[in-house]
Design an enzyme around this catalytic site. Structure first.
Site, short mmCIF file in Angstrom:
data_model
loop_
_atom_site.label_atom_id
_atom_site.label_comp_id
_atom_site.label_asym_id
_atom_site.label_seq_id
_atom_site.Cartn_x
_atom_site.Cartn_y
_atom_site.Cartn_z
N PHE A 145 0.87 -1.19 0.00
CA PHE A 145 0.00 0.00 0.00
C PHE A 145 0.89 1.22 0.00
N THR A 148 2.75 6.94 1.58
CA THR A 148 3.82 7.84 2.03
C THR A 148 4.87 8.05 0.94
N GLU A 149 5.42 9.25 0.90
CA GLU A 149 6.48 9.58 -0.06
C GLU A 149 7.65 10.20 0.70
N SER A 154 3.05 12.68 7.10
CA SER A 154 1.83 12.98 7.87
C SER A 154 0.81 13.74 7.04
N TRP A 178 9.05 3.93 2.52
CA TRP A 178 8.70 3.20 3.75
C TRP A 178 7.51 2.28 3.53
N THR A 180 5.75 -1.14 3.53
CA THR A 180 5.80 -2.50 4.06
C THR A 180 5.42 -3.50 2.96
N ARG A 259 -5.26 0.86 11.44
CA ARG A 259 -5.06 1.46 12.76
C ARG A 259 -5.83 0.66 13.82
N GLU A 379 1.09 4.59 10.33
CA GLU A 379 -0.38 4.63 10.46
C GLU A 379 -0.84 5.86 11.22
N THR A 381 1.26 9.30 13.09
CA THR A 381 2.13 9.43 14.28
C THR A 381 1.26 9.73 15.50
P1 TGC Z 1 -9.15 16.04 5.82
O1 TGC Z 1 -9.47 17.32 5.09
O2 TGC Z 1 -9.41 15.96 7.28
O3 TGC Z 1 -9.92 14.85 5.11
C1 TGC Z 1 -9.80 14.62 3.72
C2 TGC Z 1 -10.91 13.66 3.31
O4 TGC Z 1 -10.73 12.41 3.98
C3 TGC Z 1 -11.87 12.12 4.81
N1 TGC Z 1 -11.36 11.50 6.04
C4 TGC Z 1 -11.55 10.21 6.33
N2 TGC Z 1 -12.21 9.24 5.67
C5 TGC Z 1 -12.21 8.02 6.22
N3 TGC Z 1 -11.59 7.75 7.40
C6 TGC Z 1 -10.90 8.70 8.07
N4 TGC Z 1 -10.28 8.41 9.21
C7 TGC Z 1 -10.87 10.00 7.54
N5 TGC Z 1 -10.30 11.17 7.93
C8 TGC Z 1 -10.61 12.07 7.00
C9 TGC Z 1 -12.52 13.46 5.06
O5 TGC Z 1 -13.89 13.31 5.36
C10 TGC Z 1 -12.30 14.13 3.72
O6 TGC Z 1 -13.22 13.55 2.82
P2 TGC Z 1 -13.88 14.42 1.61
O7 TGC Z 1 -14.72 13.44 0.87
O8 TGC Z 1 -14.65 15.51 2.29
O9 TGC Z 1 -12.71 14.94 0.81
O10 TGC Z 1 -7.64 15.67 5.49
P3 TGC Z 1 -6.29 16.41 5.84
O11 TGC Z 1 -5.52 16.59 4.59
O12 TGC Z 1 -6.56 17.63 6.70
O13 TGC Z 1 -5.51 15.30 6.70
C11 TGC Z 1 -5.96 14.84 7.89
C12 TGC Z 1 -4.88 13.95 8.56
C13 TGC Z 1 -3.63 14.75 8.87
C14 TGC Z 1 -5.49 13.47 9.86
C15 TGC Z 1 -4.55 12.78 7.64
O14 TGC Z 1 -3.92 13.21 6.50
C16 TGC Z 1 -3.74 11.72 8.32
O15 TGC Z 1 -4.28 10.83 8.94
N6 TGC Z 1 -2.36 11.75 8.19
C17 TGC Z 1 -1.52 10.67 8.65
C18 TGC Z 1 -1.00 9.88 7.46
C19 TGC Z 1 -0.90 8.43 7.74
O16 TGC Z 1 -1.48 7.90 8.69
N7 TGC Z 1 -0.21 7.72 6.89
C20 TGC Z 1 -0.11 6.29 7.02
C21 TGC Z 1 0.48 5.67 5.77
S1 TGC Z 1 0.17 3.93 5.63
C22 TGC Z 1 1.14 3.23 6.82
O17 TGC Z 1 1.74 3.86 7.61
C23 TGC Z 1 1.18 1.76 6.83
S2 TGC Z 1 2.18 1.05 8.04
C24 TGC Z 1 1.51 -0.47 8.02
C25 TGC Z 1 2.20 -1.53 8.74
O18 TGC Z 1 3.34 -1.90 8.40
O19 TGC Z 1 1.53 -2.11 9.62
P1 FAD Z 2 6.70 13.40 9.12
O1 FAD Z 2 5.32 13.53 8.65
O2 FAD Z 2 7.76 14.14 8.40
O3 FAD Z 2 6.73 13.81 10.66
C1 FAD Z 2 7.94 14.05 11.40
C2 FAD Z 2 7.53 14.53 12.79
O4 FAD Z 2 6.80 15.77 12.69
C3 FAD Z 2 6.59 13.56 13.51
O5 FAD Z 2 6.85 13.56 14.89
C4 FAD Z 2 5.23 14.16 13.25
O6 FAD Z 2 4.24 13.79 14.20
C5 FAD Z 2 5.56 15.64 13.33
N1 FAD Z 2 4.56 16.46 12.67
C6 FAD Z 2 4.26 16.52 11.34
N2 FAD Z 2 3.26 17.37 11.11
C7 FAD Z 2 2.92 17.89 12.31
C8 FAD Z 2 1.93 18.80 12.76
N3 FAD Z 2 1.06 19.39 11.91
N4 FAD Z 2 1.85 19.08 14.07
C9 FAD Z 2 2.69 18.48 14.96
N5 FAD Z 2 3.63 17.59 14.61
C10 FAD Z 2 3.74 17.30 13.31
N6 FAD Z 2 3.58 4.26 4.66
C11 FAD Z 2 2.81 3.74 3.67
O7 FAD Z 2 2.20 4.47 2.89
N7 FAD Z 2 2.70 2.39 3.51
C12 FAD Z 2 3.36 1.51 4.30
O8 FAD Z 2 3.24 0.28 4.16
C13 FAD Z 2 4.20 2.03 5.35
N8 FAD Z 2 4.93 1.19 6.14
C14 FAD Z 2 5.82 1.72 7.04
C15 FAD Z 2 6.69 0.86 7.73
C16 FAD Z 2 7.63 1.39 8.60
C17 FAD Z 2 8.59 0.48 9.30
C18 FAD Z 2 7.67 2.78 8.85
C19 FAD Z 2 8.65 3.36 9.83
C20 FAD Z 2 6.82 3.62 8.17
C21 FAD Z 2 5.90 3.12 7.24
N9 FAD Z 2 5.09 3.96 6.48
C22 FAD Z 2 4.28 3.44 5.49
C23 FAD Z 2 5.25 5.41 6.57
C24 FAD Z 2 4.54 6.05 7.77
O9 FAD Z 2 3.16 6.05 7.59
C25 FAD Z 2 5.09 7.46 7.92
O10 FAD Z 2 6.41 7.33 8.39
C26 FAD Z 2 4.26 8.31 8.87
O11 FAD Z 2 3.01 8.60 8.31
C27 FAD Z 2 4.97 9.62 9.25
O12 FAD Z 2 5.47 10.27 8.13
P2 FAD Z 2 7.01 10.77 8.10
O13 FAD Z 2 7.87 9.64 8.53
O14 FAD Z 2 7.23 11.36 6.77
O15 FAD Z 2 7.10 11.86 9.24
#
Ligand code: TGC
Ligand code: FAD
Length: 400
Positions: A145, A148-149, A154, A178, A180, A259, A379, A381
């Site tokens: 999936f 992230t870039e 975040s 990053w 997985t 999550r 997923e 921070t």
């Molecule tokens: P925002 O304007 O709040 O929302 C944009 C659109 O998204 C909708 N939405 C949701 N829909 C479903 N579930 C949720 N939890 C949702 N939260 C928001 C929202 O309704 C809106 O929809 P529409 O139709 O009106 O456009 O978005 P924002 O740009 O302000 O961002 C909000 C924020 C910062 C919370 C969000 O971008 C975020 O959660 N950032 C964190 C990024 C993240 O979690 N990345 C994870 C990458 S994947 C990964 O890490 C896999 S690791 C897996 C592993 O190895 O186990």
């Molecule tokens: P950044 O977004 O650059 O954040 C750096 C720091 O700044 C953090 O402490 C953050 O909380 C803080 N910060 C940023 N914005 C704010 C704000 N507005 N206010 C306060 N603090 C802020 N991603 C995928 O898409 N798919 C995957 O399968 C996946 N697997 C992963 C596996 C591993 C082992 C790891 C480590 C990461 C993986 N990720 C994946 C990426 C992961 O989702 C990101 O690392 C995560 O979303 C944070 O992004 P970043 O590392 O770029 O940190």
């Protein structure tokens, strides 16, 4: 029976890792799922995982994935297409057991089931589902999936990966970071900006222009494949795009699922660490006594066990709400934030009880602790989840 005997009997039946008896809140079927997954982990992973972690590689990972598929663990909470159709609580209990072995194992299963398969199940065309889901459920195909870039973590709305239409095809250019399972994946769900907003694409990893170099030198999640995805003019047919969903709602809906798995899973790493600390404290002697007899050690053990129980109650409450269809994504953020933070603290405290042995891979504690540093970040921070909950409480966004 005298009062003294009753008290002793009660003490003997108390599980130090489940002080408040959360076990009794589970059905027989739920306990059976948990036992099955625990037995699978004991056979397939536990004897090997410290070595995998040390070497930074999982031996025969494809066979492990197939075994997980045979055990019904891949996409286990999804319906149809060879998926097991289990409840959210069943899925949570499975994640807990997987992560008690290693967060990398839970990651593998999370990304396969909750991110790649869920994305296709929820947003894919009938053809996407028929082509990929049965093979992914069986463990014959692996998914990743890509959200992230390098410059967009975040804040995924800032992604630079672009998909442009060229005749009947899409051409995708960009980098994902990053990711997985990336280097072992057969299919990548890639999110990219288009003239019509962010869209999801189902990209076979054999597509020309696609590569997935392994990310090395990790000090966390070493028993997990983490990769970069490179997309250099990757050409896919029009049918590769998810037909309906536009915008961040697509990927964020998948993140809710993963999550949710993490808020249970992290408790597994905590339980394993607390178990190791408890055993160690009862056998390790200093000053002529087991270290478990010192008040300061007991305080640590008690605080950890209470936090573990609180986390499990939170997970079960959220899980029941999910099964009843009344779960708000903000509640998932509450659970992920609290349980990962608590689990990390439990691992750190357990590490202190093991003294110098706590830093050795002979014990699981430091491995879990290092893994949870990733879990705290991926997923969303802990800061992102704090801001999601803060926004829900105050009505004010503090992201920018
Ligand atoms: P925002 O304007 O709040 O929302 C944009 C659109 O998204 C909708 N939405 C949701 N829909 C479903 N579930 C949720 N939890 C949702 N939260 C928001 C929202 O309704 C809106 O929809 P529409 O139709 O009106 O456009 O978005 P924002 O740009 O302000 O961002 C909000 C924020 C910062 C919370 C969000 O971008 C975020 O959660 N950032 C964190 C990024 C993240 O979690 N990345 C994870 C990458 S994947 C990964 O890490 C896999 S690791 C897996 C592993 O190895 O186990
Ligand atoms: P950044 O977004 O650059 O954040 C750096 C720091 O700044 C953090 O402490 C953050 O909380 C803080 N910060 C940023 N914005 C704010 C704000 N507005 N206010 C306060 N603090 C802020 N991603 C995928 O898409 N798919 C995957 O399968 C996946 N697997 C992963 C596996 C591993 C082992 C790891 C480590 C990461 C993986 N990720 C994946 C990426 C992961 O989702 C990101 O690392 C995560 O979303 C944070 O992004 P970043 O590392 O770029 O940190």
């Amino acid at each position: 029976m005298s009062t003294a005997t009753t008290k002793t009997a009660r003490r003997q039946t108390l599980d130090p890792l489940d002080l408040v008896g959360i076990d009794q809140l589970l059905s027989g079927d739920e306990r059976a799922v948990r036992s099955t997954v625990r037995a699978m982990c004991a056979e397939l992973v536990d004897p090997f995982v410290a070595d995998w972690y040390e070497r930074g590689t999982i031996d025969d990972v494809r066979e492990l994935v197939r075994s997980l598929g045979r055990g019904g663990l891949l996409g286990m909470h999804l319906e149809g297409y060879g998926c097991a159709g289990m409840s959210a609580v069943d899925y949570g209990l499975a994640c807990l057991e997987l992560e008690a072995s290693d967060s990398g194992l839970r990651s593998l299963v999370s990304v396969q089931g909750s991110l790649a398969m869920f994305a296709i199940h929820q947003w894919g065309s009938p053809e996407h589902k028929d082509e990929w889901l049965p093979r992914m459920a069986a463990g014959d195909a692996v998914g990743c999936f890509g959200l992230t870039e390098p410059d967009s973590g975040s804040d995924p709305a800032s992604m630079r990966t672009r998909a442009r239409q060229d005749g009947d095809d899409w051409v995708i250019d960009g980098r994902k970071m990053w990711i997985t399972n990336g280097s072992i994946a057969d299919v990548a769900v890639v999110w990219a900006g288009t003239d019509d907003g962010i869209r999801g694409f189902v990209v076979p990893t054999t597509s020309p222009g696609f590569s997935a170099p392994l990310i090395k030198h990790k000090m966390s999640l070493r028993a997990s494949v983490t990769s970069e995805l490179v997309l250099d003019g990757v050409r896919v047919p029009a049918s590769a795009a998810f037909p309906e969903v536009r915008g961040l709602r697509g990927p964020l809906s998948c993140l809710n699922e993963a999550r949710y798995g993490i808020l249970w899973g992290s408790l597994g790493a905590a339980r394993s660490s607390l178990h190791a600390a408890l055993e160690y404290a009862s056998t390790r002697e200093q000053f002529g006594r087991p270290i478990s007899s010192f008040q300061l050690t007991q305080q640590k053990l008690v605080d950890m066990s209470i936090e573990l129980s609180k986390g499990a109650l939170l997970a079960l409450t959220i899980g029941r709400a999910k099964d009843d269809g009344r779960l708000d994504p903000v509640q998932v953020s509450v659970g992920k934030l609290n349980n990962v933070r608590s689990a990390l603290e439990i691992c750190r405290t357990s590490r202190t009880i093991l003294g110098a042995n706590g830093i050795s891979l002979e014990y699981p504690v430091m491995r879990h602790m290092n893994n949870l540093e990733s879990v705290l970040t991926y997923e969303g921070t802990s800061e992102m989840h704090t801001l999601i909950v803060g926004q829900a409480m105050t009505g004010r966004s503090a992201f920018a």
